[in-house]
Design an enzyme around this catalytic site. Structure first.
Site, short mmCIF file in Angstrom:
data_model
loop_
_atom_site.label_atom_id
_atom_site.label_comp_id
_atom_site.label_asym_id
_atom_site.label_seq_id
_atom_site.Cartn_x
_atom_site.Cartn_y
_atom_site.Cartn_z
N ASP A 497 0.80 -1.22 0.00
CA ASP A 497 0.00 0.00 0.00
C ASP A 497 0.84 1.27 0.00
OD1 ASP A 497 -2.67 -0.64 -0.04
OD2 ASP A 497 -2.78 -1.01 2.11
C1 GLC Z 1 -1.28 -0.49 5.05
C2 GLC Z 1 0.08 -0.16 5.52
C3 GLC Z 1 0.12 1.16 6.21
C4 GLC Z 1 -0.53 2.21 5.37
C5 GLC Z 1 -1.94 1.79 4.97
C6 GLC Z 1 -2.56 2.76 4.05
O1 GLC Z 1 -2.06 -0.77 6.15
O2 GLC Z 1 0.58 -1.15 6.39
O3 GLC Z 1 1.45 1.49 6.49
O4 GLC Z 1 -0.58 3.41 6.04
O5 GLC Z 1 -1.87 0.56 4.34
O6 GLC Z 1 -3.81 2.33 3.63
C1 GLC Z 2 -1.73 -3.88 5.34
C2 GLC Z 2 -2.94 -3.88 4.46
C3 GLC Z 2 -2.71 -4.77 3.26
C4 GLC Z 2 -1.44 -4.42 2.57
C5 GLC Z 2 -0.27 -4.42 3.53
C6 GLC Z 2 1.02 -3.96 2.92
O1 GLC Z 2 -1.57 -5.12 5.94
O2 GLC Z 2 -4.06 -4.33 5.15
O3 GLC Z 2 -3.78 -4.66 2.37
O4 GLC Z 2 -1.23 -5.35 1.55
O5 GLC Z 2 -0.57 -3.56 4.62
O6 GLC Z 2 1.02 -2.59 2.63
#
Ligand code: GLC
Ligand code: GLC
Length: 833
Positions: A497
């Site tokens: 993400d």
């Molecule tokens: C995921 C990531 C986090 C980020 C989020 C944004 O959860 O782990 O670091 O802020 O996505 O949607």
């Molecule tokens: C968090 C989000 C997931 C994403 C991951 C890496 O776990 O829930 O959707 O793939 O962060 O950013």
């Protein structure tokens, strides 16, 4: 250092001190009603949706942490204490919290009284049941008062924390001291208008007193630790009107030496049809029209827990339910940590992630994210063997949030099952996860009919097509959105993400994911390419089995084209590249000083079989194969004693063209943290190339039971995975954050059950392909699949590259597939390698 121990026979983690480094929690409920419960009784309850239907209040970021929950206070001749230690924090002579499967017990002892509280959500009920047993352990008779306490949330948890100008005037309750099964308090805020639901908090006895007004119970300017009513030893009989409604009963109890008494408290959620909301007007009884809630359903609920025997029977039913669920996959080996993770805790966490997605934990507030398209599809992978029917339902819900072009809403709300417009779509890995989820479901269940289900696009029934057509659109979306190197365009982000290649943000607070301010970008993802090779092949297989030979052939050709693109444009020389940025520059290359190598494409590409030709670890040529090179680079550059970091070296400053990944201090989260979710991809990759010993070693580094002895460093629960452990460049290397709600649960269950222990469902039979190395020389897996039971005994040399030879019911078979047997049968399999 430890703060407790596993009790394997009871399937419990036993916490022996309240002073853990962080609240260690459990989840109650696995259907519609859920509670979070810490070892010191903190947490909250909700019905289905942690944002929209919050029953009790919880304050994140509170001081002290974790103050707020369901509490029992004792006033024993002026000595006031709480057996959960919090919130009074009076010293306990004995403390023990046991977290089990869907229940917890918390026991505290002081001054000759032992109080044991059992908390659970019974099967089929929308209620948290609290059975409180008090024992007089002293030599003299004792008289004391027991107070209960919950604080109601005004339903919408977000509004509850923000809209005080309205909310402090709307709180309403009713009190029923002599109800049919005891005394009950009803929380009915907003019931007078549009809501058709209320909460009830009852006890199966005639209470001595009650309170429903927080300021009266606690006292102005007091905290829960010095609440006025327990200190006074007597309920005030307060009736909330606005402000802060609570539920508290008091019971005066006298016990002879050695005597015990049990009471059952029930916190329930009740919904009434609109035309049955109110008790009928009755002048004689003083009931005006539409003023008194219809309590029939609440009375029925409370009547089901009116006696201790009823409560105990419901508790036994819950335990039996879990015994049955967990009988689908179990291992018996010489490694007790492996056994307890596989047989109990990993599967349990898969149930929780399936239910919660990323909504409510001690790190997720329940008001943020809904169900994730990507997350929920992956959660299915570890859950589908537990209750395939629920996985089926979930798949159809998820698929209905896909758009006609194959892209998808990134998230949807569990209560409405509608896509979330605030986030929208554009995460280009999303569509392919649907293929992963569907393939896993069909392999588990054999239910190909799901492919014929008519499923809407964008929740619009008029756009419904077969689920197979949805998969086709997923597949096509990736092909139709490729960049200059023939690799898939990344969009807003792929699995990571925080790799935001089309958002150049200089505005504090702006979203890195949804602000797309770069037009015409050519940013490409090697990760999605690997994902396409893996799940594109699954799609081709499903097409083939539907008799669509042409579609299958065409799909396979597209997969081969992608495989070639990865090997020619996605390879850096010693490992796979991560991506190409907005300008077409490489990411994840040795040419750069930071972010040289990223874990995701290494694990995923090898899992997908890219570059594995010649990767036989018994031959010297193996070193030349891209798969082995990539995995060896991971070992050299990413592996630490606490797991493998996401990339290395971490970014030391903000890089506008990379996005959120470079916002984290080095070593945390996506910026070089050990992001546990992707470690199993490498673990599986190592099994693909026949290096089981390395795979198992990596598994142990992040798996909580193996980290129990360093609980002071790890900090979080030693029975469930955390999303992240701080990486080698972090200030606090080895410290975990964000436990429970992470794709790590599902993926590690896949890694350990299907690849290390090596038993995985295929379309025609169970594949038996152990790769766990020499540390586990012998073990037996018992696997239920499609109604038959397979007892698979493995004798394992652990030699690199060795593959199992199989005997099925005493007869040697070629290959590694044990054909599915008729439901009801038991099949004995011997695997030797
Ligand atoms: C995921 C990531 C986090 C980020 C989020 C944004 O959860 O782990 O670091 O802020 O996505 O949607
Ligand atoms: C968090 C989000 C997931 C994403 C991951 C890496 O776990 O829930 O959707 O793939 O962060 O950013």
């Amino acid at each position: 250092m430890r703060y407790g121990h596993f009790d394997d026979a009871s399937r419990e983690y036993v916490i022996t001190t309240p002073h853990t480094p962080y609240p260690w929690i459990n989840y109650l409920g696995s259907e519609q009603f859920f509670s979070l419960l810490s070892h010191q009784s903190g947490g909250y309850s909700f019905y289905r949706d942690a944002k929209m239907r919050r029953l009790t209040r919880y304050r994140y970021n509170n001081i002290p942490t974790d103050e707020g929950g369901r509490y029992f206070y004792i006033n024993d001749g002026g000595d006031v204490w709480t057996p959960s230690w919090m919130p009074v924090k009076a010293e306990l002579e004995h403390f023990e919290a046991r977290h089990g499967l869907g229940y917890s017990t918390i026991t505290g002892e002081r001054g000759g009284l032992r109080v044991e509280s059992l908390f659970f959500v019974p099967l089929g009920e929308n209620a948290e049941v609290q059975k409180v047993t008090v024992t007089n352990t002293s030599a003299a008779a004792k008289s004391f008062t027991l107070f209960s306490f919950v604080e109601f949330c005004l339903w919408n948890a977000q509004d509850d924390q923000t809209n005080y100008q309205r909310n402090l005037s709307i709180g309403e309750v009713e009190v029923e001291m002599d109800g049919p099964s005891g005394s009950a308090i009803y929380h009915k805020t907003e019931y007078r208008e549009r809501r058709d639901h209320y909460a009830v908090y009852g006890v199966n006895a005639q209470a001595t007193g009650f309170d429903t007004d927080r300021d009266t119970f606690v006292g102005a300017y007091n905290g829960l630790g010095d609440a006025a009513v327990p200190l006074a030893g007597k309920s005030a009989g307060s009736v909330a009107s606005g402000w802060y409604p609570i539920g508290s009963h008091s019971l005066d109890i006298t016990l002879a030496p050695g005597e015990s008494a049990s009471h059952t408290f029930v916190l329930g959620y009740i919904e009434n049809p609109q035309d049955e909301k109110w008790a009928p007007a009755d002048d004689a009884a003083g009931i005006a029209d539409k003023q008194v809630v219809n309590k029939t359903r609440a009375h029925e609920l409370l009547a089901r827990f009116a006696t201790t025997e009823q409560t105990d029977a419901a508790f036994e039913a819950l335990k039996a339910h879990w015994t049955e669920l967990l009988s689908g996959y179990s291992v018996s080996s010489t490694d007790e940590k492996l056994d307890r993770m596989v047989n109990v805790w990993n599967q349990y966490q898969c149930m929780v992630t399936f239910n919660m997605s990323r909504s409510a934990s001690y790190f997720e507030t329940g008001i943020g994210r809904g169900m994730g398209f990507r997350d929920s599809n992956q959660d299915l992978l570890g859950f589908v063997h537990l209750i395939p029917e629920r996985a089926r339902e979930r798949i159809l819900d998820i698929a209905a949030t896909q758009f006609p072009d194959g892209s998808a809403y990134h998230q949807y709300q569990p209560l409405t099952k509608r896509g979330n417009n605030d986030i929208g779509s554009g995460f280009n890995d999303d569509p392919l996860w649907l293929i992963a989820g569907v393939a896993a479901y069909i392999k588990e269940s054999g239910d190909f009919s799901i492919l014929d289900e008519q499923v809407p696009f964008d929740n619009d029934e008029s756009l419904a097509e077969s689920l197979f057509e949805h998969l086709t659109r997923s597949f096509r979306y990736t092909i139709d959105n490729r960049g200059p190197h023939g690799l898939p365009l990344i969009g807003r982000a792929d699995w990571n993400d925080c790799l935001n290649l089309n958002c150049f943000s200089n505005e504090p607070g702006e979203s890195f994911q949804t602000t797309e301010n770069q037009a015409g970008g050519v940013a490409e993802s090697v990760f999605i390419a690997a994902q396409f090779v893996l799940y594109g092949a699954e799609y081709a297989e499903l097409a083939e089995r539907r008799g669509l030979a042409d579609v299958a052939a065409e799909a396979r050709a597209a997969v081969e084209e992608m495989r070639a693109a990865v090997l020619s444009h996605g390879w850096d020389g010693d490992w796979f590249l991560r991506a190409y940025d907005f300008y077409g520059n490489k990411i994840g290359t040795d040419e750069k000083p930071e972010g040289k190598i990223w874990i995701e494409p290494q694990g995923f590409a090898v899992m997908a079989g890219i570059g594995v030709e010649g990767a036989d670890p018994t031959t010297p040529e193996a070193k030349a194969s891209p798969a082995i090179k990539a995995l060896d680079s991971v070992n050299e550059m990413l592996a630490t004693d606490h797991g493998m970091v996401l990339q290395y070296p971490a970014y030391t400053s903000y890089q506008i063209e990379l996005g959120e990944v470079s916002t984290y201090p080095p070593g945390y989260k996506e910026n070089g943290g050990i992001f546990c979710h992707n470690n199993p991809w490498v673990i599986i990759g190592e099994t693909v190339v026949g290096r089981g010993a390395q795979a198992f070693d990596y598994y142990k580094r992040i798996t909580p039971a193996y980290r129990e002895d360093i609980s002071d460093v790890h900090k979080l629960e030693p029975y469930v995975y955390a999303q992240m452990i701080a990486g080698k460049e972090a200030v606090r290397h080895g410290e975990a954050k964000n436990s429970w709600l992470t794709g790590t649960a599902a993926w590690n269950f896949v890694a350990v059950s299907q690849y290390l222990l090596g038993v995985r469902p295929g379309y025609d039979g169970l594949v038996v392909d152990p790769q766990i190395g020499p540390d586990v020389p012998e073990y037996t897996v018992t696997r239920r699949a499609r109604g038959a039971v397979y007892e698979i005994t493995v004798t394992n040399s652990g030699a690199p590259g060795a593959r199992a030879a199989l005997e099925v019911d005493g007869v040697a078979v070629d290959g590694n597939v044990v054909p599915y047997a008729p439901a009801g049968s038991t099949v004995k399999v011997r695997a030797t390698l």
